[in-house]
Design a protein around this motif. Structure first.
Motif, PDB file in Angstrom:
ATOM      1  N   GLU B 246       0.816  -1.408   0.077  1.00  0.00           N
ATOM      2  CA  GLU B 246       0.031  -0.126   0.130  1.00  0.00           C
ATOM      3  C   GLU B 246       1.028   1.495  -0.091  1.00  0.00           C
ATOM      4  OE1 GLU B 246      -0.302  -2.849   1.727  1.00  0.00           O
ATOM      5  OE2 GLU B 246      -0.833  -1.647   3.662  1.00  0.00           O
ATOM      6  N   VAL B 247       1.810   1.131   0.832  1.00  0.00           N
ATOM      7  CA  VAL B 247       2.722   2.427   0.827  1.00  0.00           C
ATOM      8  C   VAL B 247       3.509   2.604  -0.257  1.00  0.00           C
ATOM      9  CG1 VAL B 247       4.775   3.438   2.075  1.00  0.00           C
ATOM     10  CG2 VAL B 247       3.387   2.025   3.260  1.00  0.00           C
ATOM     11  N   VAL B 248       3.824   1.498  -1.169  1.00  0.00           N
ATOM     12  CA  VAL B 248       4.623   1.883  -2.339  1.00  0.00           C
ATOM     13  C   VAL B 248       3.660   2.213  -3.465  1.00  0.00           C
ATOM     14  CG1 VAL B 248       5.818   0.655  -4.280  1.00  0.00           C
ATOM     15  CG2 VAL B 248       6.125  -0.082  -2.061  1.00  0.00           C
ATOM     16  N   SER B 249       2.375   1.929  -3.168  1.00  0.00           N
ATOM     17  CA  SER B 249       1.360   2.369  -4.240  1.00  0.00           C
ATOM     18  C   SER B 249       0.936   3.720  -4.006  1.00  0.00           C
ATOM     19  CB  SER B 249       0.268   1.337  -4.468  1.00  0.00           C
ATOM     20  OG  SER B 249      -0.336   0.872  -3.408  1.00  0.00           O
ATOM     21  N   SER B 250       0.998   4.086  -2.574  1.00  0.00           N
ATOM     22  CA  SER B 250       0.666   5.716  -2.668  1.00  0.00           C
ATOM     23  C   SER B 250       1.618   6.544  -3.035  1.00  0.00           C
ATOM     24  CB  SER B 250       0.485   5.530  -1.095  1.00  0.00           C
ATOM     25  OG  SER B 250       1.430   5.820  -0.428  1.00  0.00           O
ATOM     26  N   LEU B 251       3.015   5.887  -3.061  1.00  0.00           N
ATOM     27  CA  LEU B 251       4.178   6.600  -3.409  1.00  0.00           C
ATOM     28  C   LEU B 251       3.902   6.772  -4.938  1.00  0.00           C
ATOM     29  CD1 LEU B 251       6.917   5.480  -1.274  1.00  0.00           C
ATOM     30  CD2 LEU B 251       6.251   7.848  -1.383  1.00  0.00           C
ATOM     31  N   THR B 252       3.749   5.726  -5.808  1.00  0.00           N
ATOM     32  CA  THR B 252       3.395   5.946  -6.902  1.00  0.00           C
ATOM     33  C   THR B 252       2.522   6.561  -7.424  1.00  0.00           C
ATOM     34  OG1 THR B 252       2.701   3.744  -7.165  1.00  0.00           O
ATOM     35  CG2 THR B 252       4.891   3.875  -7.536  1.00  0.00           C
ATOM     36  N   ALA B 253       1.362   6.568  -6.881  1.00  0.00           N
ATOM     37  CA  ALA B 253       0.152   7.358  -7.151  1.00  0.00           C
ATOM     38  C   ALA B 253       0.422   8.629  -7.190  1.00  0.00           C
ATOM     39  CB  ALA B 253      -1.022   7.063  -6.192  1.00  0.00           C
ATOM     40  N   ALA B 254       1.449   9.332  -6.245  1.00  0.00           N
ATOM     41  CA  ALA B 254       1.581  10.854  -6.249  1.00  0.00           C
ATOM     42  C   ALA B 254       2.434  11.130  -7.473  1.00  0.00           C
ATOM     43  CB  ALA B 254       2.512  10.848  -4.726  1.00  0.00           C
ATOM     44  N   TRP B 255       2.786  10.216  -8.118  1.00  0.00           N
ATOM     45  CA  TRP B 255       3.443  10.596  -9.336  1.00  0.00           C
ATOM     46  C   TRP B 255       2.565  11.538 -10.413  1.00  0.00           C
ATOM     47  CZ3 TRP B 255       6.243   5.332 -11.155  1.00  0.00           C
ATOM     48  CH2 TRP B 255       7.423   5.348 -10.316  1.00  0.00           C
ATOM     49  N   TYR B 256       1.407  11.064  -9.913  1.00  0.00           N
ATOM     50  CA  TYR B 256       0.359  11.735 -11.187  1.00  0.00           C
ATOM     51  C   TYR B 256      -0.064  13.128 -10.341  1.00  0.00           C
ATOM     52  CZ  TYR B 256       0.147   7.474 -13.540  1.00  0.00           C
ATOM     53  OH  TYR B 256       0.479   6.282 -13.968  1.00  0.00           O
ATOM     54  N   SER B 257       0.643  13.589  -9.323  1.00  0.00           N
ATOM     55  CA  SER B 257       0.008  14.724  -8.563  1.00  0.00           C
ATOM     56  C   SER B 257       1.088  15.916  -9.267  1.00  0.00           C
ATOM     57  CB  SER B 257       0.315  14.655  -7.107  1.00  0.00           C
ATOM     58  OG  SER B 257       0.662  16.081  -6.785  1.00  0.00           O
ATOM     59  N   THR B 258       0.488  17.095  -9.395  1.00  0.00           N
ATOM     60  CA  THR B 258       1.438  18.273  -9.812  1.00  0.00           C
ATOM     61  C   THR B 258       1.832  19.150  -8.571  1.00  0.00           C
ATOM     62  OG1 THR B 258      -0.639  19.136 -10.592  1.00  0.00           O
ATOM     63  CG2 THR B 258       0.968  18.411 -12.169  1.00  0.00           C
ATOM     64  N   GLU B 259       1.194  18.920  -7.375  1.00  0.00           N
ATOM     65  CA  GLU B 259       1.222  19.621  -6.343  1.00  0.00           C
ATOM     66  C   GLU B 259       2.618  19.383  -5.320  1.00  0.00           C
ATOM     67  OE1 GLU B 259      -0.412  22.197  -5.093  1.00  0.00           O
ATOM     68  OE2 GLU B 259      -1.190  22.559  -6.811  1.00  0.00           O
ATOM     69  N   TYR B 260       3.610  20.257  -5.184  1.00  0.00           N
ATOM     70  CA  TYR B 260       4.650  20.074  -4.392  1.00  0.00           C
ATOM     71  C   TYR B 260       4.213  19.530  -3.000  1.00  0.00           C
ATOM     72  CZ  TYR B 260       8.707  20.514  -1.350  1.00  0.00           C
ATOM     73  OH  TYR B 260       9.662  20.567  -0.497  1.00  0.00           O
ATOM     74  N   LYS B 329      11.156  14.151  -9.531  1.00  0.00           N
ATOM     75  CA  LYS B 329      11.651  13.939 -10.980  1.00  0.00           C
ATOM     76  C   LYS B 329      10.577  13.244 -11.765  1.00  0.00           C
ATOM     77  CE  LYS B 329      16.413  15.136 -11.096  1.00  0.00           C
ATOM     78  NZ  LYS B 329      17.835  14.663 -10.612  1.00  0.00           N
ATOM     79  N   ALA B 330      10.141  12.081 -10.920  1.00  0.00           N
ATOM     80  CA  ALA B 330       9.216  11.051 -11.558  1.00  0.00           C
ATOM     81  C   ALA B 330       7.717  12.035 -11.921  1.00  0.00           C
ATOM     82  CB  ALA B 330       9.014   9.945 -10.592  1.00  0.00           C
ATOM     83  N   ALA B 331       7.251  12.777 -10.802  1.00  0.00           N
ATOM     84  CA  ALA B 331       6.078  13.492 -11.142  1.00  0.00           C
ATOM     85  C   ALA B 331       6.329  14.292 -12.176  1.00  0.00           C
ATOM     86  CB  ALA B 331       5.685  14.202  -9.933  1.00  0.00           C
ATOM     87  N   ASP B 332       7.344  14.981 -12.257  1.00  0.00           N
ATOM     88  CA  ASP B 332       7.802  15.896 -13.700  1.00  0.00           C
ATOM     89  C   ASP B 332       7.470  15.018 -14.914  1.00  0.00           C
ATOM     90  OD1 ASP B 332       8.298  18.423 -14.557  1.00  0.00           O
ATOM     91  OD2 ASP B 332      10.178  17.471 -15.067  1.00  0.00           O
ATOM     92  N   ILE B 333       8.227  13.787 -14.642  1.00  0.00           N
ATOM     93  CA  ILE B 333       8.110  13.278 -16.035  1.00  0.00           C
ATOM     94  C   ILE B 333       6.587  12.442 -16.274  1.00  0.00           C
ATOM     95  CG2 ILE B 333       8.883  10.901 -17.054  1.00  0.00           C
ATOM     96  CD1 ILE B 333      11.544  11.171 -15.282  1.00  0.00           C
ATOM     97  N   VAL B 334       6.039  12.062 -15.539  1.00  0.00           N
ATOM     98  CA  VAL B 334       4.557  11.557 -15.607  1.00  0.00           C
ATOM     99  C   VAL B 334       3.798  12.384 -15.901  1.00  0.00           C
ATOM    100  CG1 VAL B 334       2.813  10.458 -14.525  1.00  0.00           C
ATOM    101  CG2 VAL B 334       5.047   9.621 -14.108  1.00  0.00           C
ATOM    102  N   THR B 335       3.745  13.913 -15.498  1.00  0.00           N
ATOM    103  CA  THR B 335       2.575  14.854 -15.797  1.00  0.00           C
ATOM    104  C   THR B 335       2.941  15.611 -16.963  1.00  0.00           C
ATOM    105  OG1 THR B 335       3.833  16.097 -14.051  1.00  0.00           O
ATOM    106  CG2 THR B 335       1.774  14.946 -13.458  1.00  0.00           C
ATOM    107  N   HIS B 336       4.471  15.381 -17.464  1.00  0.00           N
ATOM    108  CA  HIS B 336       4.572  16.189 -18.837  1.00  0.00           C
ATOM    109  C   HIS B 336       4.524  15.193 -20.107  1.00  0.00           C
ATOM    110  CE1 HIS B 336       5.905  19.448 -15.815  1.00  0.00           C
ATOM    111  NE2 HIS B 336       5.348  20.070 -17.123  1.00  0.00           N
TER     112      HIS B 336
END
Lengths: 274, 336
Positions: B246-260, B329-336
């Motif tokens: 659950e913890v890992v998926s909550s981290l990876t889910a945060a990749w789709y966020s643009t909020e610091y 960095k991951a969030a930047d890659i995912v959301t762009h």
């Protein structure tokens, strides 16, 4: 007159206020008569050492009270293969030994090879002792060099009857995997803000002053969920302003203020006028 | 007094060491190595040996079992010299201790055991020996090959110098296959009277990753924790230091966020729980590889970041900052 953080350190597993599951597990393990090597890890201020001390107490039973008194700091001298003399501070009792091999820097391998092995090869002679093994607590295990860790490997296996090792570190990343596979990993997470709040209220009660709820929440928030830091801040605040109801701002350490000033300067508009 | 001590000694014998195989026939896997070594039992001859492979695959167990079968419990003391990383193994020791031991000839034999006319020097964890000490071994190995066989045991064969590897018969010890692990776990469970849920067995096998020692260690600790009860999967995960999915998926889910703020909050949360950054990285990687939503290009870019962060961590960077860096960095890659 000791600091509150030390004064109100829980002494036994029953008195620990958070991670009750973990305490119950540790207790079961301590009473089972047998005991694996352990590796405690978690961020600073989470209560790793408090737990280790409590476990030691639990294992060696009523004799532990005496253990604390007989605990002494002594300096051990030994010679490295290259004929260099080293000193190392050791806290020891009849049953356990606490050391910090990373104090001697790159010579930590010598500590492992000489000191720990020497203890490992000595048998417990006290026939009344509850357990046949001694426990060595190694602090800051993540600072141990690879060679020193490699040196621990076989010692941990070979002298299992005489010795148990408890390693204490902040992260398992720097512990080599052969050591990890020989230890029972115990993760100690930081307490939640509510739990820090409770702990501070308990201290306030014992020190006979009332701690306003808003203030304790504020301190808990400021302390990054580090219990020791929270208690130190509480004490500092109390010393500066005995009437806690009037406290508006929490005392911060100098370096924190300094760093936040620098950070402000970085964020502020950069122009030649400044 | 003696008896008393002995009795306790047995009482405290640990499961792990009790289950170390006593004879060649009991070794769990590694058919190839075992086959060759069995020949040595009958033929009175043995090459120098080099065992390498990941931890917990039975390297030390194999050579100790072989020595025991060759010499029996009595002679083993005079015939086998075991040096490991906890012993000083500088060039001085190789020159003196090893050489002196290698030099002596032995003839004594005991009935019931083959007792071939050589001694065995076991250099455990040989990859932690210095290059100088290894070079000093070269001639010793050749000169005294009549009376002494060496067995080097290590994890990384690349850390052993070429001249030494070329003098030895090399055996690679593979991580144990799942069935073998299962078999062993079942065996230990039966002998020790430990109950374990079938699902937990699978978790145990996954967590141990082919490392039998790890598996048995977890099993033993689990048995202690759940005295009398069945061992469940979640406690195995906790013991192995595995981050809950659950913890890992909550981290990876945060990749789709643009909020610091949002990302930083999750990172704070996870790091305060005390999980190891290295473990988070490796599990995040597993998650990434099997992720169905991201394009291959984005996955590749995130993998690059994972690699960089891993390097930084090995060099001793701050875990919290590195994970935050990775997440942003991951969030930047995912959301762009």
């Amino acid at each position: 007159m000791s600091l509150w953080a030390d004064k109100y350190r829980p002494q036994s597993l029953d008195k620990l206020t958070y991670h009750n599951d973990l305490s119950a597990h540790l207790k079961k393990m301590a009473h089972s008569g047998d005991f694996p090597h352990m590796l405690f890890y978690g961020p600073p201020g989470a209560g790793k050492k408090t737990r280790i001390a409590a476990v030691l107490r639990e294992i060696y039973g009523p004799g532990v009270e005496r253990v604390r008194i007989s605990t002494q700091i002594d300096q051990r001298q030994f010679v490295t293969p290259s004929n260099r003399k080293l000193d190392l501070n050791i806290v020891s009792s009849n049953y356990h030994m606490e050391l910090n091999p990373s104090d001697v820097g790159m010579y930590d391998r010598a500590v492992v090879q000489d000191l720990i092995k020497e203890v490992a090869q000595t048998q417990q002679i006290d026939a009344n002792a509850k357990h046949r093994f001694k426990i060595i607590v190694i602090n800051e295990a993540d600072e141990l060099s690879r060679e020193a860790q490699a040196g621990l490997r076989r010692t941990m296996e070979k002298y299992m009857t005489n010795l148990r090792i408890i390693l204490c570190c902040n992260s398992t990343s720097k512990i080599i995997s052969p050591i990890r596979s020989r230890c029972l990993l115990v993760r100690v997470a930081r307490p939640s803000e509510g739990e820090i709040d409770d702990a501070m209220q308990a201290v306030a009660k014992k020190e006979n002053f009332s701690l306003p709820h808003e203030l304790s929440v504020k301190i808990a928030d400021e302390s990054d969920r580090n219990l020791r830091k929270a208690l130190l801040t509480l004490e500092a605040t109390k010393v500066q302003e005995p009437n806690l109801a009037q406290v508006q701002k929490i005392v911060k350490t100098d370096w924190e203020i300094e760093i936040s000033n620098i950070a402000d300067l970085i964020i502020a508009e950069q122009n030649p006028n400044r | 007094m003696d008896n008393f001590l002995l009795k306790h000694n047995h009482g405290l014998d640990l499961q792990l060491h009790r289950s170390r195989p006593k004879s060649m026939n009991e070794i769990a896997s590694q058919e190839q190595a075992v086959q060759v070594l069995k020949k040595a039992l009958t033929s009175n001859n043995l090459p120098h040996l080099l065992f390498y492979g990941p931890p917990g695959t039975g390297k030390t167990s194999t050579i100790l079992a072989l020595a025991r079968e060759l010499f029996g419990p009595e002679l083993i003391r005079s015939r086998v010299l075991e040096l490991n990383a906890s012993d000083e193994r500088g060039i001085q020791i190789v020159r003196e201790k090893v050489k002196n031991f290698a030099r002596t000839t032995v003839t004594a034999t005991v009935d019931d055991y083959p007792c071939p006319p050589y001694k065995i020097i076991i250099l455990d964890e040989a990859d932690s020996m210095t290059t100088d000490a290894q070079s000093a071994l070269r001639r010793t190995m050749e000169t005294y090959s009549k009376t002494t066989r060496f067995c080097l045991v290590c994890n990384y064969v690349s850390r052993i110098i070429e001249p030494l590897t070329s003098r030895c018969a090399k055996f690679r010890f593979k991580p144990l296959p799942v069935e073998k692990l299962k078999e062993r776990i079942a065996m230990v469970c039966e002998q020790e009277g430990v109950q374990i849920e079938p699902e937990a067995t699978n978790t145990l096998i996954k967590a141990s990753n082919g490392d039998l020692r790890k598996a048995i260690m977890f099993l033993q600790s689990g048995a202690k924790l759940h005295a009398g009860e069945k061992i469940v999967a979640s406690s195995i995960n906790e013991m192995a230091g595995i981050v809950p999915p659950e913890v890992v998926s909550s981290l990876t889910a945060a990749w789709y966020s643009t909020e610091y703020q949002e990302i930083s909050k999750i990172v704070d949360e996870v790091m305060n729980a005390g999980f190891s950054a290295e473990q988070i990285l490796s599990q995040m990687h597993d998650h990434l590889v099997t992720d169905g939503e991201l394009s291959a290009y984005k996955k590749a870019k995130i993998s690059l970041v994972l690699g960089e962060v891993d390097l930084c961590l090995i060099n001793g960077a701050d875990e919290h900052l590195q994970i935050l860096n990775l997440m942003l960095k991951a969030a930047d890659i995912v959301t762009h």
